[in-house]
Design an enzyme around this catalytic site. Sequence first.
Site, PDB file in Angstrom:
ATOM      1  N   ASN A 168       0.803  -1.234   0.000  1.00 35.85           N
ATOM      2  CA  ASN A 168       0.000   0.000   0.000  1.00 35.85           C
ATOM      3  C   ASN A 168       0.833   1.280   0.000  1.00 35.85           C
ATOM      4  OD1 ASN A 168       0.669  -0.381   2.708  1.00 35.85           O
ATOM      5  ND2 ASN A 168      -1.232   0.499   3.448  1.00 35.85           N
ATOM      6  N   GLU A 267       4.642  -3.571  12.421  1.00 33.16           N
ATOM      7  CA  GLU A 267       3.671  -2.505  12.106  1.00 33.16           C
ATOM      8  C   GLU A 267       2.500  -3.202  11.420  1.00 33.16           C
ATOM      9  OE1 GLU A 267       3.840   0.567  12.970  1.00 33.16           O
ATOM     10  OE2 GLU A 267       5.936   0.776  13.560  1.00 33.16           O
ATOM     11  N   CYS A 301      -3.189   1.864   6.608  1.00 30.80           N
ATOM     12  CA  CYS A 301      -3.392   1.259   7.931  1.00 30.80           C
ATOM     13  C   CYS A 301      -3.996   2.261   8.907  1.00 30.80           C
ATOM     14  CB  CYS A 301      -2.076   0.728   8.471  1.00 30.80           C
ATOM     15  SG  CYS A 301      -0.777   1.974   8.449  1.00 30.80           S
ATOM     16  N   GLU A 475       8.356   3.228  14.466  1.00 30.77           N
ATOM     17  CA  GLU A 475       9.218   3.653  13.362  1.00 30.77           C
ATOM     18  C   GLU A 475       9.208   5.172  13.314  1.00 30.77           C
ATOM     19  OE1 GLU A 475       7.659   1.330   9.976  1.00 30.77           O
ATOM     20  OE2 GLU A 475       9.359  -0.012  10.268  1.00 30.77           O
TER      21      GLU A 475
HETATM   22  P1  NAP Z   1       0.252  -8.807   4.045  1.00 31.65           P
HETATM   23  O1  NAP Z   1      -0.588  -9.697   3.235  1.00 31.65           O
HETATM   24  O2  NAP Z   1       0.422  -9.108   5.482  1.00 31.65           O
HETATM   25  O3  NAP Z   1       1.671  -8.754   3.298  1.00 31.65           O
HETATM   26  C1  NAP Z   1       2.718  -7.950   3.775  1.00 31.65           C
HETATM   27  C2  NAP Z   1       4.033  -8.551   3.354  1.00 31.65           C
HETATM   28  O4  NAP Z   1       4.170  -9.844   3.950  1.00 31.65           O
HETATM   29  C3  NAP Z   1       4.171  -8.762   1.852  1.00 31.65           C
HETATM   30  O5  NAP Z   1       5.505  -8.530   1.485  1.00 31.65           O
HETATM   31  C4  NAP Z   1       3.804 -10.229   1.699  1.00 31.65           C
HETATM   32  O6  NAP Z   1       4.359 -10.842   0.560  1.00 31.65           O
HETATM   33  C5  NAP Z   1       4.419 -10.809   2.950  1.00 31.65           C
HETATM   34  N1  NAP Z   1       3.833 -12.085   3.360  1.00 31.65           N
HETATM   35  C6  NAP Z   1       2.594 -12.570   3.093  1.00 31.65           C
HETATM   36  N2  NAP Z   1       2.443 -13.771   3.663  1.00 31.65           N
HETATM   37  C7  NAP Z   1       3.608 -14.071   4.284  1.00 31.65           C
HETATM   38  C8  NAP Z   1       4.070 -15.188   5.035  1.00 31.65           C
HETATM   39  N3  NAP Z   1       3.299 -16.244   5.279  1.00 31.65           N
HETATM   40  N4  NAP Z   1       5.326 -15.140   5.525  1.00 31.65           N
HETATM   41  C9  NAP Z   1       6.115 -14.085   5.298  1.00 31.65           C
HETATM   42  N5  NAP Z   1       5.734 -12.996   4.590  1.00 31.65           N
HETATM   43  C10 NAP Z   1       4.491 -12.987   4.095  1.00 31.65           C
HETATM   44  O7  NAP Z   1      -0.265  -7.297   4.003  1.00 31.65           O
HETATM   45  P2  NAP Z   1      -0.652  -6.437   2.740  1.00 31.65           P
HETATM   46  O8  NAP Z   1      -1.967  -6.898   2.245  1.00 31.65           O
HETATM   47  O9  NAP Z   1       0.489  -6.388   1.801  1.00 31.65           O
HETATM   48  O10 NAP Z   1      -0.775  -4.997   3.401  1.00 31.65           O
HETATM   49  C11 NAP Z   1      -1.934  -4.529   4.018  1.00 31.65           C
HETATM   50  C12 NAP Z   1      -1.826  -4.667   5.514  1.00 31.65           C
HETATM   51  O11 NAP Z   1      -0.684  -3.967   5.980  1.00 31.65           O
HETATM   52  C13 NAP Z   1      -2.995  -4.036   6.228  1.00 31.65           C
HETATM   53  O12 NAP Z   1      -3.399  -4.862   7.280  1.00 31.65           O
HETATM   54  C14 NAP Z   1      -2.423  -2.734   6.757  1.00 31.65           C
HETATM   55  O13 NAP Z   1      -3.092  -2.210   7.881  1.00 31.65           O
HETATM   56  C15 NAP Z   1      -1.030  -3.129   7.064  1.00 31.65           C
HETATM   57  N6  NAP Z   1      -0.155  -1.968   7.121  1.00 31.65           N
HETATM   58  C16 NAP Z   1       0.288  -1.553   8.340  1.00 31.65           C
HETATM   59  C17 NAP Z   1       1.080  -0.424   8.437  1.00 31.65           C
HETATM   60  C18 NAP Z   1       1.574   0.072   9.761  1.00 31.65           C
HETATM   61  O14 NAP Z   1       2.473   0.905   9.763  1.00 31.65           O
HETATM   62  N7  NAP Z   1       1.037  -0.399  10.877  1.00 31.65           N
HETATM   63  C19 NAP Z   1       1.443   0.258   7.270  1.00 31.65           C
HETATM   64  C20 NAP Z   1       0.978  -0.200   6.047  1.00 31.65           C
HETATM   65  C21 NAP Z   1       0.185  -1.331   5.987  1.00 31.65           C
HETATM   66  P3  NAP Z   1       3.470 -11.073  -0.763  1.00 31.65           P
HETATM   67  O15 NAP Z   1       3.165  -9.727  -1.287  1.00 31.65           O
HETATM   68  O16 NAP Z   1       4.355 -11.853  -1.653  1.00 31.65           O
HETATM   69  O17 NAP Z   1       2.244 -11.820  -0.325  1.00 31.65           O
END
Ligand code: NAP
Length: 495
Positions: A168, A267, A301, A475
């Site tokens: 994102n 995060e 997020c 962060e």
């Molecule tokens: P995600 O599905 O959790 O993926 C995040 C990262 O983790 C990607 O690089 C993904 O790779 C990898 N990943 C997925 N499954 C994994 C596994 N089993 N083992 C290791 N790595 C794995 O999240 P997203 O859909 O990309 O992002 C949206 C989420 O991020 C939302 O929940 C949002 O709130 C959160 N977010 C939080 C913050 C914060 O600062 N708190 C900031 C931004 C976003 P792939 O792409 O290859 O699946």
Amino acid sequence: MNISSGQFDEDADMSDYATFSHGLYIDGHWRPSSDGRMIDVVDPSTEAVIAQVPDATLADAAAAVDAAAKAATGWRETPPRKRSEILRRCFELMSERAEILAALISLENGKALRDARGEIAYAAEFFRWNAEEAVRISGEFGMAPSGANRIVVDYQPIGICLLVTPWNFPAAMATRKIAPALAAGCTVVLKPASETPLTAYALAALYEEAGVPPGVINVLTTSAPGPLTSAMLADPRVRKLSFTGSTGVGRILLAEAAKHVISCSMELGGNAPFIVFDDADLEAALDGAMVAKMRNAGEACTAANRLYVQAGIHDAFAEGLRERMVALKVGPGTDPDTECGPMITRKAVDKIERLVADAVDRGARILCGGTSLEHRGYFYPPTVLRDVPMDAEVAHEEIFGPVAPISRFDDEASVIARANDTEYGLAAYVYTRDIARGFRVASKIESGMIALNRGLMSDPAAPFGGVKQSGLGREGGQKHGIAEFMEAKYIAVTI
Ligand code: NAP
């Protein structure tokens, strides 16, 4: 841009990204994956495949850790001033190339160009901020209470860091980790999201040009993030995991890291309440709601997920928000006039449809939007719901889309209870002209960050992070962000 040679051509256009086969960036070299497999990159505005990137294998992951290990001693011994100057150069190059980098983000992520420009400015700022932090890492010196010895505390780089980032904010979520890690003297392996790898690779070429030595930053993409991250975490040379993404994946990675007792910064997801009291400045609250809800088309997020509006101002607020939402121009992110781009995937649209249908089934009313747009691309219209009941799924799950669910409240105590009725605790927004009430409510809301009479709180100079299931660690901020990449070493000295 010719990514294989790391040269950045400012005259390049987006078609260069569409046709170029990017390499993994390991030890300062661009290379294919060891088995030659590739991952498609899709433009969410058109559903067309716009590029392919290598699909790293376990052998590639091991090579990335080898490279980070080989570069580790040289980088930690590089004088802080020199590290600082390289980070500063990263900031300058990102700022100079903001337009093309923003266009690349819009292309692969779909977000509106104006949001992508904002992201690049924010992402670059992590380099400027940490360039300044790099030369201000200091230790401690004091007398032991017994008087027997002195206590010396030295802050040292924690070691090789594995950085895993979401789609994102493809630039900012990476620089928010890379900049403090390098400032602290660590080397890193970055695994960006497979939906948005092009920005990560474009930035890798830029870091090299800024003077980051080979092996200090390594970037690899994979369609098998689980096995690859598990293998890297099992390597005893890796000492840190910094993850940004969903709470579900965060839990998996925490369990994996626990097997090897690896330091973790997490995060994770959010479910931000946006609270408007009767005495709020209505126009300011509406402006703030549009930023808090619609930045990145709701794919943030920190996005306002639940809007609680006090009874006396409720109807005016709901109508004002409806007017603003219907006026937004929906379209491809790369169109400069677009204000709301597509979602990242079809799956994301399906989830939003499910949440809206559930809310309506439970009694919510649609003021605008509410039905998927029938054309190519993963579009969902700006949507306002009112009378959303507390048991609606939308009140408990991250929407991650352009849907604003409004509920009415009567008094301060009840809205605080509702705001805290969630497993998440990342961000919250409060609008009131009574500053004492603002601080009182802010202190009672269970979240890591509060925006008081503002629709935006992200700032590299402030500690960003959540409580409860929204994460561990911070962060950015003075000392906070860089501290996540350092260990305190205590030396007892008799003098
Ligand atoms: P995600 O599905 O959790 O993926 C995040 C990262 O983790 C990607 O690089 C993904 O790779 C990898 N990943 C997925 N499954 C994994 C596994 N089993 N083992 C290791 N790595 C794995 O999240 P997203 O859909 O990309 O992002 C949206 C989420 O991020 C939302 O929940 C949002 O709130 C959160 N977010 C939080 C913050 C914060 O600062 N708190 C900031 C931004 C976003 P792939 O792409 O290859 O699946």
